[in-house]
Design a protein around this motif. Structure first.
Motif, mmCIF file in Angstrom:
data_model
loop_
_atom_site.group_PDB
_atom_site.id
_atom_site.type_symbol
_atom_site.label_atom_id
_atom_site.label_comp_id
_atom_site.label_asym_id
_atom_site.label_seq_id
_atom_site.Cartn_x
_atom_site.Cartn_y
_atom_site.Cartn_z
ATOM 1 N N ASN A 166 0.782 -1.231 -0.074
ATOM 2 C CA ASN A 166 -0.053 -0.080 -0.054
ATOM 3 C C ASN A 166 0.925 1.335 0.123
ATOM 4 O OD1 ASN A 166 -2.271 -1.596 0.184
ATOM 5 N ND2 ASN A 166 -2.398 -1.560 2.227
ATOM 6 N N LEU A 167 2.078 1.033 0.433
ATOM 7 C CA LEU A 167 2.922 2.367 0.461
ATOM 8 C C LEU A 167 3.599 2.494 -0.623
ATOM 9 C CD1 LEU A 167 4.327 1.889 4.213
ATOM 10 C CD2 LEU A 167 2.636 3.515 3.437
ATOM 11 N N LEU A 168 4.070 1.330 -1.611
ATOM 12 C CA LEU A 168 4.877 1.533 -2.450
ATOM 13 C C LEU A 168 4.416 1.970 -3.852
ATOM 14 C CD1 LEU A 168 7.671 0.631 -3.825
ATOM 15 C CD2 LEU A 168 6.700 -1.984 -3.914
ATOM 16 N N GLN A 169 4.915 3.181 -4.445
ATOM 17 C CA GLN A 169 4.424 3.835 -5.709
ATOM 18 C C GLN A 169 5.600 3.627 -6.624
ATOM 19 O OE1 GLN A 169 1.065 4.574 -6.150
ATOM 20 N NE2 GLN A 169 0.478 3.829 -4.104
ATOM 21 N N PRO A 170 5.193 3.507 -8.089
ATOM 22 C CA PRO A 170 6.095 3.924 -8.961
ATOM 23 C C PRO A 170 6.871 5.262 -8.786
ATOM 24 C CG PRO A 170 4.316 2.900 -9.888
ATOM 25 C CD PRO A 170 3.861 3.167 -8.509
ATOM 26 N N GLY A 171 8.158 5.392 -9.073
ATOM 27 C CA GLY A 171 8.745 6.693 -9.361
ATOM 28 C C GLY A 171 9.074 7.338 -7.910
ATOM 29 N N ILE A 242 12.779 4.221 -7.520
ATOM 30 C CA ILE A 242 12.606 2.739 -7.551
ATOM 31 C C ILE A 242 11.895 2.575 -8.943
ATOM 32 C CG2 ILE A 242 11.083 0.960 -6.648
ATOM 33 C CD1 ILE A 242 11.208 2.297 -3.855
ATOM 34 N N GLN A 243 12.344 1.515 -9.693
ATOM 35 C CA GLN A 243 11.814 1.443 -11.022
ATOM 36 C C GLN A 243 11.224 0.031 -11.079
ATOM 37 O OE1 GLN A 243 12.964 3.611 -13.403
ATOM 38 N NE2 GLN A 243 13.998 4.599 -11.651
ATOM 39 N N ARG A 244 10.330 -0.057 -12.170
ATOM 40 C CA ARG A 244 9.573 -1.299 -12.344
ATOM 41 C C ARG A 244 10.632 -2.496 -12.635
ATOM 42 N NH1 ARG A 244 4.080 -0.923 -13.333
ATOM 43 N NH2 ARG A 244 4.020 -2.832 -14.485
ATOM 44 N N ALA A 264 13.437 -10.142 6.301
ATOM 45 C CA ALA A 264 13.672 -9.612 5.141
ATOM 46 C C ALA A 264 12.534 -10.110 4.484
ATOM 47 C CB ALA A 264 15.077 -9.802 4.564
ATOM 48 N N ARG A 265 12.112 -9.262 3.328
ATOM 49 C CA ARG A 265 10.979 -9.591 2.183
ATOM 50 C C ARG A 265 11.488 -9.050 0.938
ATOM 51 N NH1 ARG A 265 10.358 -12.715 5.755
ATOM 52 N NH2 ARG A 265 8.630 -13.687 6.639
ATOM 53 N N ILE A 266 11.176 -9.256 -0.216
ATOM 54 C CA ILE A 266 11.156 -8.863 -1.532
ATOM 55 C C ILE A 266 9.918 -8.570 -2.082
ATOM 56 C CG2 ILE A 266 12.226 -9.232 -3.834
ATOM 57 C CD1 ILE A 266 14.326 -9.313 -1.558
ATOM 58 N N PHE A 267 9.950 -7.333 -2.613
ATOM 59 C CA PHE A 267 8.866 -6.997 -3.479
ATOM 60 C C PHE A 267 9.114 -6.512 -4.727
ATOM 61 C CE2 PHE A 267 8.356 -6.415 1.195
ATOM 62 C CZ PHE A 267 6.995 -6.656 1.345
ATOM 63 N N SER A 268 8.329 -6.292 -5.746
ATOM 64 C CA SER A 268 8.511 -5.487 -7.141
ATOM 65 C C SER A 268 7.402 -4.897 -7.441
ATOM 66 C CB SER A 268 8.969 -6.741 -7.868
ATOM 67 O OG SER A 268 7.939 -7.407 -8.288
ATOM 68 N N ILE A 269 7.616 -4.091 -8.249
ATOM 69 C CA ILE A 269 6.565 -3.334 -9.288
ATOM 70 C C ILE A 269 6.564 -3.852 -10.611
ATOM 71 C CG2 ILE A 269 5.439 -1.205 -9.990
ATOM 72 C CD1 ILE A 269 6.799 0.255 -7.713
ATOM 73 N N GLY A 270 5.808 -4.939 -10.936
ATOM 74 C CA GLY A 270 5.942 -5.613 -12.228
ATOM 75 C C GLY A 270 6.784 -6.967 -11.956
ATOM 76 N N ARG A 271 7.071 -7.706 -12.766
ATOM 77 C CA ARG A 271 7.340 -9.066 -12.536
ATOM 78 C C ARG A 271 8.834 -8.872 -12.802
ATOM 79 N NH1 ARG A 271 3.942 -13.275 -12.561
ATOM 80 N NH2 ARG A 271 1.851 -13.046 -13.446
ATOM 81 N N LEU A 272 9.503 -9.736 -11.981
ATOM 82 C CA LEU A 272 11.100 -9.866 -12.086
ATOM 83 C C LEU A 272 11.599 -10.689 -13.160
ATOM 84 C CD1 LEU A 272 12.039 -10.035 -8.224
ATOM 85 C CD2 LEU A 272 11.863 -7.849 -9.679
ATOM 86 N N PRO A 273 13.009 -10.514 -13.488
ATOM 87 C CA PRO A 273 13.332 -11.474 -14.499
ATOM 88 C C PRO A 273 13.548 -12.941 -13.948
ATOM 89 C CG PRO A 273 14.648 -9.525 -14.541
ATOM 90 C CD PRO A 273 13.613 -9.354 -13.338
ATOM 91 N N ARG A 274 13.120 -14.081 -14.779
ATOM 92 C CA ARG A 274 13.087 -15.395 -14.200
ATOM 93 C C ARG A 274 14.132 -15.815 -13.282
ATOM 94 N NH1 ARG A 274 12.408 -20.568 -18.150
ATOM 95 N NH2 ARG A 274 12.717 -22.173 -16.556
ATOM 96 N N MET A 275 15.490 -15.174 -13.716
ATOM 97 C CA MET A 275 16.758 -15.603 -13.117
ATOM 98 C C MET A 275 16.582 -14.985 -11.703
ATOM 99 S SD MET A 275 19.880 -13.936 -11.627
ATOM 100 C CE MET A 275 19.990 -12.465 -12.765
ATOM 101 N N LEU A 276 16.215 -13.944 -11.124
ATOM 102 C CA LEU A 276 15.778 -13.420 -10.076
ATOM 103 C C LEU A 276 14.947 -14.280 -9.129
ATOM 104 C CD1 LEU A 276 16.309 -9.650 -10.546
ATOM 105 C CD2 LEU A 276 18.004 -11.151 -9.616
ATOM 106 N N VAL A 277 13.818 -14.501 -9.852
ATOM 107 C CA VAL A 277 12.702 -15.581 -9.213
ATOM 108 C C VAL A 277 13.292 -16.811 -8.929
ATOM 109 C CG1 VAL A 277 10.581 -16.218 -9.496
ATOM 110 C CG2 VAL A 277 11.006 -14.076 -10.605
#
Length: 399
Positions: A166-171, A242-244, A264-277
């Motif tokens: 809820n806090l995370l916004q692009p840009g 922060i980028q997509r 620690a937890r990982i979030f993203s705006i949009g999908r991450l590359p398969r390698m990172l997943v």
């Protein structure tokens, strides 16, 4: 919700003093002089400016410069006395029927050198020895009271992770997001200070960074560093936007009533590359394997080697817990009143796990130019292995 302030029960302080006295007797130490804030709080229930003298036998003396009245309110100890000057310490000890210590134990891992020389002048007949390992070993095994406070801190950690989407916004910048998260933590009762024992180590809440800046190494004994806002800080969130499609790391400590939960937890705006997943999924596998291995009696160095072996099998060793020469040689650490408590799940460590130890297990992958993935949770050692206390979603949360 617990009360606004929790005072350490007398039974807790009594048990801790008795544990210390048993260790002093075993080591041939006549008395301990406790001066560091965290240890003062652990053994007396207060961090007022004071000296706590614990004889190998007999009641302890808490001698206070400032504030005596507050120390008397906060500590359940019986003998809480004014201390006009540290030079009066031997006189006060003598006035209460205690023999001058031939062997005096002090926390020489944290005591400044000038202070040490001053205490040698104050206690000229005493052989001052380091008892920091004994103190830290005693503190490593948590009582039910301590475990309850750590569970409460863990629940707050989970709440903070739940607020992130809820806090995370692009840009928005990393530091802007960090400010919003930290404001919510303070609202919940985060004490603000996250204490560390290692000389030169310091932390403000933790690390919240995204993409390449999260993989920037730093001086801290941690797999992550961060670009930060200044070389004067050299860790944590910076001014980068922060980028997509890049991993956002939330690696924060929640400090509640003195006690710490680290996750620690990982979030993203949009999908991450398969390698990172896939790398993140492997870190979850490492976590589960170590949790099952970590039963009482297990050597902590063996847990580290098992985690490294799993990373090697997946071809991830070059980025496991850091990259290149900046890689660290541990996968977890004790937590309690300090972020860096015993035991350390580190290369070559011979410590045997005991039931009731609390451990932050943090298998992470660091990819320079791309970012950080992985997991961290606070656990307690049980006969069946590590029981996890932080329970927020462990998969990558995509916004």
């Amino acid at each position: 919700m617990p009360p606004e302030q929790t005072f350490t029960p007398p039974s807790e302080i009594d048990a801790r003093i008795q544990g210390l006295q048993a260790s002093l007797q075993q080591e041939g130490v006549d008395g301990a002089l406790i001066v560091q804030n965290t240890d003062l709080f652990y053994f007396s229930g207060t961090i007022q400016q004071a000296h706590l003298y614990v004889p190998a036998e007999g009641p302890p003396l808490l001698m206070v410069r400032k504030s005596l009245e507050r120390a008397q309110d906060e500590s359940p100890l019986v003998n809480i006395l004014p201390l006009p000057s540290p030079k009066k310490l031997p006189d006060i000890i003598d006035e209460h029927g205690l023999k001058p210590p031939a062997v005096l134990g002090m926390e020489l891992d944290v005591l400044p050198a000038n202070n040490y020389f001053a205490y040698r002048k104050i206690f000229p007949q005493s052989d001052i020895r380091d008892i920091s390992v004994q103190i830290r070993t005693l503190r490593a095994v948590k009582s039910p009271y301590e475990l309850d406070l750590i569970r409460q801190a863990a629940a707050f950690s989970d709440q903070i992770a739940g607020l992130m989407p809820n806090l995370l916004q692009p840009g928005m910048t990393e530091i802007e997001l960090a400010g919003l998260v930290e404001a919510q933590a303070r609202r919940l009762g985060h004490q603000g200070i996250a204490r560390m024992r290692l000389f030169g180590a310091e932390m403000f809440y933790g690390h919240l960074m995204a993409g390449p800046s999260a993989a920037v190494p730093s001086f801290l004994a941690s797999p992550t560093g961060g670009a930060s806002v200044s070389p004067a800080v050299a860790q944590g969130a910076g001014f980068r936007k922060i980028q997509r499609n890049e991993p956002i790391l939330l690696d924060y400590v929640f400090a509640w009533q003195g006690y710490i939960s680290d996750h620690a937890r990982i979030f993203s705006i949009g999908r991450l590359p398969r390698m990172l997943v896939e790398a993140h999924a492997h870190m979850l596998d490492v976590q589960e394997h170590v949790k099952k291995m970590a039963t009482p009696g297990t050597t902590t160095g063996d847990l580290y080697e098992a985690a490294v072996e799993m990373a090697q099998e997946k071809g991830l060793a070059a980025n496991f817990m850091g990259a290149g020469d900046d890689r660290i040689r541990f996968i977890g650490h004790g937590v309690g009143l300090e972020v860096d408590e015993f035991p350390f799940l580190a290369k070559g460590q011979k410590t045997k796990l005991q039931e009731g130890m609390t451990i932050a297990l943090e298998p992470k992958m660091i990819f320079p130019g791309k970012g950080v993935v992985g997991i961290e949770n606070t656990h307690v050692v049980t006969p069946a292995g590590l029981r996890q206390l932080t329970r927020a979603e462990e998969q990558i949360v995509t916004v």
